[in-house]
Scaffold this motif. Structure first.
Motif, PDB file in Angstrom:
ATOM      1  N   LEU A  30       0.797  -1.227   0.000  1.00  0.00           N
ATOM      2  CA  LEU A  30       0.000   0.000   0.000  1.00  0.00           C
ATOM      3  C   LEU A  30       0.830   1.278   0.000  1.00  0.00           C
ATOM      4  O   LEU A  30       0.369   2.318  -0.480  1.00  0.00           O
ATOM      5  N   ALA A  31       2.029   1.214   0.546  1.00  0.00           N
ATOM      6  CA  ALA A  31       2.791   2.437   0.799  1.00  0.00           C
ATOM      7  C   ALA A  31       3.397   3.014  -0.473  1.00  0.00           C
ATOM      8  O   ALA A  31       3.920   2.287  -1.321  1.00  0.00           O
ATOM      9  N   GLY A  32       3.302   4.342  -0.576  1.00  0.00           N
ATOM     10  CA  GLY A  32       4.041   5.071  -1.592  1.00  0.00           C
ATOM     11  C   GLY A  32       5.297   5.634  -0.956  1.00  0.00           C
ATOM     12  O   GLY A  32       6.025   4.920  -0.255  1.00  0.00           O
ATOM     13  N   THR A  33       5.553   6.904  -1.158  1.00  0.00           N
ATOM     14  CA  THR A  33       6.752   7.506  -0.581  1.00  0.00           C
ATOM     15  C   THR A  33       6.470   8.207   0.746  1.00  0.00           C
ATOM     16  O   THR A  33       7.410   8.583   1.438  1.00  0.00           O
ATOM     17  N   GLU A  34       5.192   8.362   1.111  1.00  0.00           N
ATOM     18  CA  GLU A  34       4.858   9.057   2.348  1.00  0.00           C
ATOM     19  C   GLU A  34       3.942   8.176   3.190  1.00  0.00           C
ATOM     20  O   GLU A  34       2.895   7.718   2.724  1.00  0.00           O
ATOM     21  N   VAL A  35       4.369   7.940   4.430  1.00  0.00           N
ATOM     22  CA  VAL A  35       3.635   7.066   5.338  1.00  0.00           C
ATOM     23  C   VAL A  35       3.397   7.818   6.646  1.00  0.00           C
ATOM     24  O   VAL A  35       4.300   8.477   7.168  1.00  0.00           O
ATOM     25  N   ILE A  36       2.178   7.715   7.140  1.00  0.00           N
ATOM     26  CA  ILE A  36       1.818   8.321   8.424  1.00  0.00           C
ATOM     27  C   ILE A  36       1.329   7.224   9.348  1.00  0.00           C
ATOM     28  O   ILE A  36       0.464   6.434   8.974  1.00  0.00           O
ATOM     29  N   LEU A  37       1.869   7.167  10.548  1.00  0.00           N
ATOM     30  CA  LEU A  37       1.414   6.247  11.589  1.00  0.00           C
ATOM     31  C   LEU A  37       0.626   7.027  12.625  1.00  0.00           C
ATOM     32  O   LEU A  37       1.093   8.062  13.113  1.00  0.00           O
ATOM     33  N   VAL A  38      -0.548   6.541  12.974  1.00  0.00           N
ATOM     34  CA  VAL A  38      -1.308   7.127  14.084  1.00  0.00           C
ATOM     35  C   VAL A  38      -1.588   5.996  15.069  1.00  0.00           C
ATOM     36  O   VAL A  38      -2.343   5.075  14.781  1.00  0.00           O
ATOM     37  N   GLU A  39      -0.936   6.078  16.238  1.00  0.00           N
ATOM     38  CA  GLU A  39      -1.043   5.026  17.238  1.00  0.00           C
ATOM     39  C   GLU A  39      -1.547   5.613  18.549  1.00  0.00           C
ATOM     40  O   GLU A  39      -1.156   6.721  18.932  1.00  0.00           O
ATOM     41  N   PRO A  40      -2.397   4.877  19.292  1.00  0.00           N
ATOM     42  CA  PRO A  40      -2.975   5.407  20.527  1.00  0.00           C
ATOM     43  C   PRO A  40      -2.090   5.211  21.748  1.00  0.00           C
ATOM     44  O   PRO A  40      -2.560   5.217  22.880  1.00  0.00           O
ATOM     45  N   TYR A  41      -0.812   5.029  21.535  1.00  0.00           N
ATOM     46  CA  TYR A  41       0.165   4.889  22.607  1.00  0.00           C
ATOM     47  C   TYR A  41       1.384   5.718  22.214  1.00  0.00           C
ATOM     48  O   TYR A  41       1.277   6.621  21.378  1.00  0.00           O
ATOM     49  N   LEU A  42       2.526   5.459  22.775  1.00  0.00           N
ATOM     50  CA  LEU A  42       3.687   6.326  22.623  1.00  0.00           C
ATOM     51  C   LEU A  42       4.036   6.565  21.161  1.00  0.00           C
ATOM     52  O   LEU A  42       4.216   5.615  20.381  1.00  0.00           O
ATOM     53  N   ALA A  43       4.106   7.819  20.775  1.00  0.00           N
ATOM     54  CA  ALA A  43       4.423   8.174  19.392  1.00  0.00           C
ATOM     55  C   ALA A  43       5.761   7.563  18.984  1.00  0.00           C
ATOM     56  O   ALA A  43       6.740   7.614  19.727  1.00  0.00           O
ATOM     57  N   GLY A  44       5.781   6.982  17.785  1.00  0.00           N
ATOM     58  CA  GLY A  44       7.009   6.396  17.271  1.00  0.00           C
ATOM     59  C   GLY A  44       7.223   4.943  17.635  1.00  0.00           C
ATOM     60  O   GLY A  44       8.236   4.351  17.237  1.00  0.00           O
ATOM     61  N   THR A  45       6.284   4.323  18.348  1.00  0.00           N
ATOM     62  CA  THR A  45       6.474   2.941  18.783  1.00  0.00           C
ATOM     63  C   THR A  45       6.716   2.002  17.599  1.00  0.00           C
ATOM     64  O   THR A  45       7.548   1.089  17.671  1.00  0.00           O
ATOM     65  N   SER A  46       6.001   2.201  16.497  1.00  0.00           N
ATOM     66  CA  SER A  46       6.143   1.302  15.344  1.00  0.00           C
ATOM     67  C   SER A  46       7.089   1.853  14.277  1.00  0.00           C
ATOM     68  O   SER A  46       7.179   1.266  13.186  1.00  0.00           O
ATOM     69  N   THR A  47       7.801   2.922  14.568  1.00  0.00           N
ATOM     70  CA  THR A  47       8.688   3.518  13.575  1.00  0.00           C
ATOM     71  C   THR A  47       9.741   2.525  13.076  1.00  0.00           C
ATOM     72  O   THR A  47       9.983   2.409  11.871  1.00  0.00           O
ATOM     73  N   ARG A  48      10.355   1.789  13.986  1.00  0.00           N
ATOM     74  CA  ARG A  48      11.434   0.867  13.575  1.00  0.00           C
ATOM     75  C   ARG A  48      10.898  -0.223  12.660  1.00  0.00           C
ATOM     76  O   ARG A  48      11.586  -0.661  11.739  1.00  0.00           O
ATOM     77  N   VAL A  49       9.655  -0.675  12.925  1.00  0.00           N
ATOM     78  CA  VAL A  49       9.074  -1.746  12.113  1.00  0.00           C
ATOM     79  C   VAL A  49       8.812  -1.243  10.695  1.00  0.00           C
ATOM     80  O   VAL A  49       9.141  -1.912   9.704  1.00  0.00           O
ATOM     81  N   VAL A  50       8.214  -0.053  10.591  1.00  0.00           N
ATOM     82  CA  VAL A  50       7.905   0.514   9.272  1.00  0.00           C
ATOM     83  C   VAL A  50       9.188   0.851   8.526  1.00  0.00           C
ATOM     84  O   VAL A  50       9.322   0.577   7.325  1.00  0.00           O
TER      85      VAL A  50
END
Length: 296
Positions: free
Chosen positions: A222-242
């Protein structure tokens, strides 16, 4: 979500003699009927969260499938060492179910805030994490998780979307803006606010209730060149995975969630949603600031 969990767990205890429940006073009154029917498998250790995890580890080693329940800061942060040692190190598996996600009980003060719980599970290996966005998602997730044989964490909240979404946790496209559009991934109960925030923007919105393991195949599709994560816990938690999933292609990433600043005003959950920019207006400001002028 809490009521749905209590009802489903009560049924599971009656249906499956392998199932056990370990409490540390929280929700003990709601489970009193189940405790009377199954006194050998519903255990309340009192306000001793570390002991609760130790008991769960022992039950798991005997062949039972323990469900462990409390408020998120007590279940995960206070008892983290026992999760690490009495479950993981012993290869003992349990299902941990929390309430009071992030700032649900903000009025109770800092002791009841736990935005870092999912990040803590990232320090361990092999955990499945579910963050349902609607009470109707809870029974199926709980049943499937209890039927499994690995460790899992279900993070329940008073926040909720208007409708449930089925599926095993792979990314579900809720709004399709076409090939190459920026992709917004919303986890659990922040979906409705994310959809509202992106209403006037050419952004594809996808939903998941399972941030771990993250659906990296779906993300790459699904991803193009711009990805936004919105998580209901600590911001950036899934950054490493993405970042790891998209390491072979150019991309920009915006990670939104609960901020790290110490907010010393108790307030309500709605106040904290606004203060952390997780309401529709705050998310819209973040999205328009991140996306290129050509898209805005």
């Amino acid at each position: 979500m809490r009521d749905s969990f209590i009802e489903t767990t009560t049924h599971l205890l009656a249906e499956d003699p392998r199932t056990a429940l370990v409490l540390a006073d929280i929700s003990a009154d709601a489970f009193a009927p189940a405790a009377r029917r199954h006194p050998d498998r519903v255990l309340n250790v009192g306000i001793r969260e570390q002991l609760m995890l130790g008991v769960a580890g022992g039950l798991a080693l005997t062949g039972l499938r323990p469900i462990v329940h409390s408020y998120a800061p007590f279940l995960v942060e206070r008892a983290y060492e026992q999760i690490k040692l009495d479950l993981d190190h012993q290869a003992a598996h349990a299902v941990l179910v929390s309430v009071g996600a992030s700032y649900d009980r903000a009025a109770a003060g800092r002791t009841h805030l736990s935005p870092a719980d999912v990040a803590l599970f990232d320090t361990l290996a092999g955990w499945t994490v579910h963050v349902p966005g609607h009470p109707a998602e809870v029974p199926g997730l709980l049943r499937a998780t209890v039927a499994g044989d690995t460790s899992a964490y279900l993070r329940l909240s008073t926040l909720r979307n208007a409708r449930p979404y089925a599926g095993d946790g792979d990314l579900v496209v809720v709004r399709d803006a076409g090939p190459g559009a920026p992709l917004l991934v919303a986890v659990g109960p922040v979906l409705d606010a994310a959809v509202a925030a992106a209403a006037d923007l050419p952004v594809t919105v996808a939903y998941t209730h399972r941030p771990r393991p993250f659906d990296t195949a779906g993300l790459r599709a699904l991803a193009g060149t711009e990805v936004i994560l919105v998580e209901p816990y600590l911001a950036g938690t899934s950054t490493r995975v993405v970042t790891a999933a998209l390491a072979d292609r150019p991309h920009r990433l915006l990670a939104l969630g609960v901020g790290r600043d110490e907010l010393r005003r108790y307030g309500s959950a709605d106040d904290h949603t606004r203060w952390h920019g997780l309401d529709a207006a705050g998310l819209h400001r973040a999205l328009t600031g991140f996306l290129s002028p050509a898209l805005v």
